[in-house]
Design an enzyme around this catalytic site. Sequence first.
Site, short mmCIF file in Angstrom:
data_model
loop_
_atom_site.label_atom_id
_atom_site.label_comp_id
_atom_site.label_asym_id
_atom_site.label_seq_id
_atom_site.Cartn_x
_atom_site.Cartn_y
_atom_site.Cartn_z
CG HIS A 113 -2.10 1.06 1.01
ND1 HIS A 113 -1.83 2.20 1.52
CD2 HIS A 113 -3.20 1.17 0.70
CE1 HIS A 113 -2.99 2.85 1.29
NE2 HIS A 113 -3.82 2.09 0.88
CG ASP A 142 -8.38 -3.19 -3.28
OD1 ASP A 142 -9.56 -3.25 -3.36
OD2 ASP A 142 -7.40 -2.30 -3.55
#
Length: 448
Positions: free
Chosen positions: A325, A384
Site C-alpha cells: 500500500h 482489496d
Amino acid sequence: MKKEYLIYKLSDEVKNSCKIDNELFTKYGVKRGLRNEDGSGVLVGLTNIGNVVGYEVGEDGKPQPTEGKLYYRGYALDQLVEPLLKEKRFGFEEVAFLLLSGELPDKEELMAFRELLNDNMPLDHRTVVHLVDLEGTDIMNILARCVLEMYTFDSNPDDISRDNLMRQSIELIAKFPTIIAYAYNIYRHSEHGRSLHIRYPKEHLSIAENFLFMLKHDDYTELDARTLDLLLITQAEHGGGNNSTFTVRVTSSTRTDTYSSIAAGIGSLKGPLHGGANIKVINMFHHLKDQIKDWKNIDEIDTYLNRMLNKEAYDKSGLIYGIGHAVYTKSDPRAVELKKLAGELAKEKGREEEYAFLKLIEQEGIKCLMNFRKSRKPACANLDFYSGFIYEMIGLPQEIYTPIFAMARIVGWTAHRIEELNFQGRRIIRPAYKNILEPKEYIPIEER
C-alpha cells in the site's frame, strides 16, 4: 492520406513527444505521483475528515513504519466497528452521519437520518426509464452518466451553499445503491437474457440490506448483509489524498456543480490502479487455486509467487495483487477488520479451506515481496486482498465490485466537497508543471 494511416502516424509521433528523461524529475525536484521519495504523499492540503496513518516520525525526524490506523473525524476505525460487530447492528448510516457532520448521532438523530436516506432511495421515474434505455456493460460508466443526469432533475443544481450541498449529498448517498442495483439487473437482462427485476427499496431496511434486496430479493443471509455493511464502512473514507477524493476536491475547488464533481470522482475510482484492484486480486486467487496443487505447501506457494514477482507467471506484471500500500506499512486496518469477517463468512458458506489458502498467500506474499525487493520496509495486505473474496462469498458479481466501492466512497467524496467549499481562504487547486522543451522557431507550412 488515409484516415487510418493518419491516426497511426499521430500515435507513432507521440512516442517522441512524450519522452521525458527520468533524471530531470530528480534535477527539478519533481514529486512524481505527488509522492515523496519514501513513498509518502506530498502534503497539499488540510482536512478535518479522515486520517490515514502508516508511519510515525521517529526521534531522528524520519518516518518509521507503524501499525496502520484509519480515523474518521478523529475516531479510529476499530473504535467504530467493534461495537457494531458486538451488537450485530448495521452502522454505515451512522458512519455517514459522522463523516458528513463531524459528530456521532444520538439514537433520535440516527433514526431520523436513516428515515431521510430511505425517503431518498427511490429513483425518479425518468431516471429508471433512462437506465432501461442506457446501452453499455460497464456499471461504473452507467453510474457516472446517471449522476450527470441528476443535474437536469435538480431544481437548484449549481447552488453551493451548505444547506444545498448537504441536500445533494444525502440524495447521492441514498440513490447510489438503487442506481447500481437497477443498472446491474438491467445489464443482466439485456446481456444474458435473465428476468428483469426492479424492486422498490423497503423503508425498514438498512442501506446494505436494501441493496442486497434490490439486487437478489431474499437470496442473502443476515451475515451477508452485516458483512457488506462493514465493507461499506471500511471504504467510506480514506483521507483527502486518495486519487478519487483528490479529484473531487480539485474539481470542487473550481466551484463546479456537485454532479460534475462526483462524476469525475467515479471516473477516477474506475481505474484498475484504484477501485478496480479488488477484481485483480480475486482473479489472481482463482488462478492460484488452479496452479498450486497443495494449498498447504508453503514451498510450492513460495515458488509460484516468486515466479510471479519475476514476471514469469500469471499475467507477468511482476505484482502480487492486494499486497502493499502507498501509505500503510505494517498493517492496513481495513484489511484487519475484513479478514475477521471473511473467516466468519467462510464458515457459513463452507469455504474455510479457500480462506485458509488465502491467508497463506497473504503471509507468503508479504515475505516473498520483501525478499524480492531486498527491503526492510514492511509490506502488508491491503483492503482489496479480502474484499473480492467476500463479495464472491456473498454472491455478488464482479461487474459491481467497483460500483460498490463507489457506493461507499460517495460519503467521503461529499464530505470532502463540502469541506473544500466551506473553509476559509479557499482557492482553486492549481499545481505547477515545468516545461522542459526548448522554444522552437515557427516553420511556414510550405517549408515543412
